[in-house]
Design a protein around this motif. Structure first.
Motif, PDB file in Angstrom:
ATOM      1  N   UNK A 110      67.926  75.494  49.305  1.00  0.00           N
ATOM      2  CA  UNK A 110      68.608  75.240  50.576  1.00  0.00           C
ATOM      3  C   UNK A 110      67.787  75.782  51.738  1.00  0.00           C
ATOM      4  N   UNK A 111      67.252  76.979  51.589  1.00  0.00           N
ATOM      5  CA  UNK A 111      66.444  77.557  52.678  1.00  0.00           C
ATOM      6  C   UNK A 111      65.206  76.702  52.958  1.00  0.00           C
ATOM      7  N   UNK A 112      64.608  76.160  51.909  1.00  0.00           N
ATOM      8  CA  UNK A 112      63.453  75.287  52.111  1.00  0.00           C
ATOM      9  C   UNK A 112      63.845  74.091  52.973  1.00  0.00           C
ATOM     10  N   UNK A 113      64.947  73.424  52.633  1.00  0.00           N
ATOM     11  CA  UNK A 113      65.384  72.253  53.394  1.00  0.00           C
ATOM     12  C   UNK A 113      65.784  72.615  54.817  1.00  0.00           C
ATOM     13  N   UNK A 114      66.481  73.739  54.977  1.00  0.00           N
ATOM     14  CA  UNK A 114      66.885  74.171  56.317  1.00  0.00           C
ATOM     15  C   UNK A 114      65.683  74.567  57.165  1.00  0.00           C
ATOM     16  N   UNK A 115      64.717  75.247  56.552  1.00  0.00           N
ATOM     17  CA  UNK A 115      63.488  75.601  57.274  1.00  0.00           C
ATOM     18  C   UNK A 115      62.731  74.342  57.687  1.00  0.00           C
ATOM     19  N   UNK A 116      62.705  73.360  56.810  1.00  0.00           N
ATOM     20  CA  UNK A 116      62.054  72.091  57.112  1.00  0.00           C
ATOM     21  C   UNK A 116      62.741  71.412  58.301  1.00  0.00           C
ATOM     22  N   UNK A 117      64.074  71.366  58.267  1.00  0.00           N
ATOM     23  CA  UNK A 117      64.828  70.761  59.361  1.00  0.00           C
ATOM     24  C   UNK A 117      64.572  71.511  60.669  1.00  0.00           C
ATOM     25  N   UNK A 118      64.535  72.825  60.591  1.00  0.00           N
ATOM     26  CA  UNK A 118      64.267  73.645  61.774  1.00  0.00           C
ATOM     27  C   UNK A 118      62.869  73.372  62.324  1.00  0.00           C
ATOM     28  N   UNK A 119      61.895  73.238  61.437  1.00  0.00           N
ATOM     29  CA  UNK A 119      60.524  72.957  61.869  1.00  0.00           C
ATOM     30  C   UNK A 119      60.442  71.591  62.555  1.00  0.00           C
ATOM     31  N   UNK A 120      61.154  70.619  62.026  1.00  0.00           N
ATOM     32  CA  UNK A 120      61.152  69.285  62.637  1.00  0.00           C
ATOM     33  C   UNK A 120      61.831  69.325  64.014  1.00  0.00           C
ATOM     34  N   UNK A 121      62.904  70.077  64.122  1.00  0.00           N
ATOM     35  CA  UNK A 121      63.588  70.216  65.419  1.00  0.00           C
ATOM     36  C   UNK A 121      62.678  70.930  66.424  1.00  0.00           C
ATOM     37  N   UNK A 122      61.910  71.914  65.942  1.00  0.00           N
ATOM     38  CA  UNK A 122      60.995  72.640  66.821  1.00  0.00           C
ATOM     39  C   UNK A 122      59.889  71.729  67.348  1.00  0.00           C
ATOM     40  N   UNK A 123      59.605  70.670  66.603  1.00  0.00           N
ATOM     41  CA  UNK A 123      58.611  69.692  67.069  1.00  0.00           C
ATOM     42  C   UNK A 123      59.241  68.667  68.004  1.00  0.00           C
ATOM     43  N   UNK A 124      60.472  68.977  68.414  1.00  0.00           N
ATOM     44  CA  UNK A 124      61.217  68.158  69.372  1.00  0.00           C
ATOM     45  C   UNK A 124      61.668  66.812  68.809  1.00  0.00           C
ATOM     46  N   UNK A 125      61.817  66.722  67.481  1.00  0.00           N
ATOM     47  CA  UNK A 125      62.406  65.525  66.920  1.00  0.00           C
ATOM     48  C   UNK A 125      63.888  65.518  67.249  1.00  0.00           C
ATOM     49  N   UNK A 126      64.431  64.366  67.487  1.00  0.00           N
ATOM     50  CA  UNK A 126      65.854  64.223  67.762  1.00  0.00           C
ATOM     51  C   UNK A 126      66.626  64.406  66.461  1.00  0.00           C
ATOM     52  N   UNK A 127      67.920  64.773  66.562  1.00  0.00           N
ATOM     53  CA  UNK A 127      68.710  64.990  65.342  1.00  0.00           C
ATOM     54  C   UNK A 127      68.652  63.819  64.352  1.00  0.00           C
TER      55      UNK A 127
END
Length: 87
Positions: free
Chosen positions: A11-28
């Protein structure tokens, strides 16, 4: 030999991945699309234990319910990725 990932680690891997994508300014919706690419073959940690649930997650149109599922299955606090859905 590496041991299989547990639910929290997966779960942490997936959440970290989602966070990294959001940090790259990807939209939800873009973050959701990236997560779906991982969920389709995902087996680690028992986060997606059956095909019915996998299809339900893949058909989802909103990021937050998918993040909620990942946090719940991984035993992670809901506060973890609150700002990802607001992106």
């Amino acid at each position: 030999r590496r041991r299989p990932a547990g639910a929290e680690e997966a779960a942490r891997f997936l959440l970290d991945y989602a966070e990294a994508m959001a940090a790259k300014r990807l939209k939800p919706r873009q973050v959701l699309a990236r997560l779906k690419q991982l969920i389709k073959p995902w087996r680690a940690g028992g986060l997606v234990p059956d095909e019915r649930l996998r299809l339900e997650l893949l058909r989802g149109l909103e990021l937050e319910p998918v993040l909620d599922h990942i946090r719940r299955k991984g035993g992670i606090s809901p506060n973890r990725a609150d700002d990802l859905a607001d992106g």
